[in-house]
Structures are given as C-alpha cells and as structure tokens.
Write an enzyme that holds these catalytic residues in place. Structure first.
Site, PDB file in Angstrom:
ATOM      1  CE1 TYR A 200      -4.060   1.970   0.635  1.00  0.00           C
ATOM      2  CE2 TYR A 200      -2.537   3.270   1.662  1.00  0.00           C
ATOM      3  CZ  TYR A 200      -3.815   3.465   0.640  1.00  0.00           C
ATOM      4  OH  TYR A 200      -4.664   4.512   1.327  1.00  0.00           O
ATOM      5  CE1 TYR A 305      -9.443  -1.194   2.681  1.00  0.00           C
ATOM      6  CE2 TYR A 305     -11.852   0.181   3.369  1.00  0.00           C
ATOM      7  CZ  TYR A 305     -10.746  -0.137   2.758  1.00  0.00           C
ATOM      8  OH  TYR A 305     -11.035  -0.371   1.249  1.00  0.00           O
TER       9      TYR A 305
END
Length: 340
Positions: A200, A305
């Site tokens: 990421y 998340y």
C-alpha cells in the site's frame, strides 16, 4: 470509460501531448518497470465512471513535507555472502527476530536439514525451499508480527530468499468497477496462501498533516479509508525520537498504487503487514499485503481496514451511534455491520 481509453490508445503517442499523457492513468501504469511482465489494467463494464482525474498512479511512496529519510551514515545492511549465510548466521537484518524452527503447516524436517546433515533453525518469515518458497510461513501469516527483510544496503545477492517485498510485486492486478462498492481490485492469475501481493503506497506525511487533512475532509471517516498510520513500532520509551512521537501516515487518496482501490471485508483474503528493511528506517516501514488463503483468479481482493483494533466496546450495537457510523458493504457471513 471508452472515451478515456480512446484518448490514450489513439492520441497519446503523438508529439505535443506531454501534459495530457502525464495525467493519463493508462500512461502512468504503463510507465511502471513491471508493466511488461506484471501489468496493472483498468476495466469498467458496469457504468460510465472513470477514476478521479486528480488521482496519480505511483510505484513507490512519495515523502511529503517534513518527512526525511535517515541519513546515509546511519544506514546499515548485512554483510552475508549468500542466502544461507543470512538465514543461519548473524544477519543484521534479522537481529530482532527470535530463532524459531517451528511451523504449523508443513513437514519441514527436510527443509531445515542442512547439506551437512544437521538441523538448523530458521529465522526467515518465508519458506525457502520447494513449492512454497517465497511465501509467508503460516505462523507469521496468522500473527501481526513485523517482517524483517534484507534490502538495498545489504551485501547479500538479489536472489536472497529474504528479499520478497524488496523485489516488488510479481502479480498482475486489475482495477475494476464493482456492482455496489465503486472500484475494486482482482488478479488475473491465481494467488497462493502466503504469497506477497503488493504494497500500500501513497504520500508519507506527518501526523500533524494527516490530522489537518482529516479536518478538511467533508466526512473525516471517509478520509480514514485512505490513511494508514506507520505505528507498528511506536513506543513512548524508544531510544529513537521518531518512534516516541506520533507516527507518520500514508495517504493514498491522491497518489498510490493499485492497492489503493482494494475494498474492505470483515472476512478478507489478504492481511497487511509491517515490512522493515533498514532498521534505522522503522518509522518508514512498508505496508505489505499478503494472501491469507488461496485466491482464485478473478476473485476480488480484500483486507480488513480495522484489523487488530479491539471492538469489544462496539458502538454499532448502540442504535444511537449508528447514524454517524460507516456502514460495511462486504456482505460476508461474519460482517460486523459497520466499519467505524
């Protein structure tokens, strides 16, 4: 979508269109060094939506204002002559890893047996032999332990088994339009359990800047979809002042790689891990995504998340709080109902 692709394929080879090409998502992903072997593609068969024109694809994180790399004189790498030397001797990169020969998913006797006929303990996070070579060991995959790798300052060769994330993404990814959750990501090939998918990435910013961006966001909780704190090693008692204070954060909203479009699931098929190269840069560790189970090609890639956050006092159980919470759309059997 067709209009955007037509512009790229029919006009971006012409002279005098440099500014236009710079802002073209297809041109951006074609510029990646991995494009030929492991391309990123964009597809939409659901509607006419296109990616935000202000978003930019990057293949590495960008340091924002106030964020600096460690000075070269403080960087250190291992001096191992080969991968075996790294794994079984005193590799500097593995100084914070305890010797451990246990694993719960393979009969590893042959794997641990040296060419001298002796058993040696493994310290790598990865399998090093056979069909599972390069994949995270199950014990690490089921944990939230950081991954320590050899890196660009090391003497060991590029094929060292402890350079998985260091060598970059080896999987073709496709950003696609989902039926109910905007954009998502999938792979055009099968992915095996423990396999590295991608990092990421985004703009690395200070905590102060991150909080300012949250405050300016129309919906602060929406902004948290893109912000990930580099807080794995935060410690108020650390000798490193950078680890004592508020952590840096990665903002992938305006610049990132394809994983910026990976959706949340309460039953995800990937997990995010802190990956450390040089120990002097722990405050700038990578966010690396690994498959937690086999993922067939075409299945949407997801991660949790809020993985690791204690939800024992789940506000979603209180109807009064639900109106201000972000509803989860993952539709998994164990969906928690709300993200935050």
């Amino acid at each position: 979508m067709k209009k955007a692709t037509r512009q790229h394929f029919f006009f971006h080879g012409e002279l005098g269109r440099d500014d236009e090409k710079k802002n073209c998502h297809f041109c951006q992903i074609r510029s990646f060094a991995t494009h030929t072997r492991f391309p990123v593609t964009i597809i939409n068969t659901e509607d006419n939506a296109v990616l935000d024109p202000d978003f930019r694809f990057v293949d590495r994180s960008i340091l924002g204002n106030g964020v600096e790399l460690t000075k070269k004189e403080f960087l250190t790498g291992c001096e191992c002559i080969d991968g075996d030397d790294c794994q079984y001797n005193t590799c500097n990169c593995l100084q914070d890893v305890e010797d451990d020969s246990s694993d719960d998913d393979d009969n590893a006797a042959a794997d641990e047996k040296s060419y001298r006929g002796k058993f040696r303990k493994r310290t790598y996070a990865y399998h090093t032999h056979g069909a599972k070579a390069g994949r995270l060991r199950s014990k690490i995959l089921a944990s939230r332990d950081p991954i320590y790798e050899c890196h660009e300052s090391c003497v060991c060769p590029q094929d060292c088994p402890n350079r998985v994330v260091e060598r970059g993404r080896k999987i073709p990814l496709q950003v696609f339009r989902t039926t109910n959750r905007g954009w998502g990501v999938r792979s055009t090939v099968d992915i095996k359990k423990g396999q590295f998918v991608d990092k990421y990435m985004g703009e690395v910013i200070t905590a102060r800047e991150a909080n300012g961006r949250r405050a300016k966001s129309h919906i602060a909780q929406r902004k948290d979809v893109y912000l990930f704190a580099l807080d794995k090693f935060s410690d108020p008692d650390s000798y490193d002042e950078r680890l004592r204070g508020p952590p840096l954060e990665v903002d992938g909203e305006f610049m990132s790689g394809p994983t910026r479009f990976v959706n949340h699931s309460c039953d995800p098929n990937m997990r995010i891990f802190a990956r450390v190269g040089d120990h002097a840069d722990k405050h700038l560790h990578d966010l690396a995504l690994f498959a937690v189970r086999d993922i067939p090609r075409g299945e949407e890639l997801t991660f949790d998340y809020v993985d690791g956050i204690d939800d024992s006092d789940n506000d979603a159980l209180d109807p009064k709080m639900q109106k201000d919470m972000t509803r989860c759309l993952c539709r998994s059997k164990n969906c928690r109902g709300y993200l935050w």
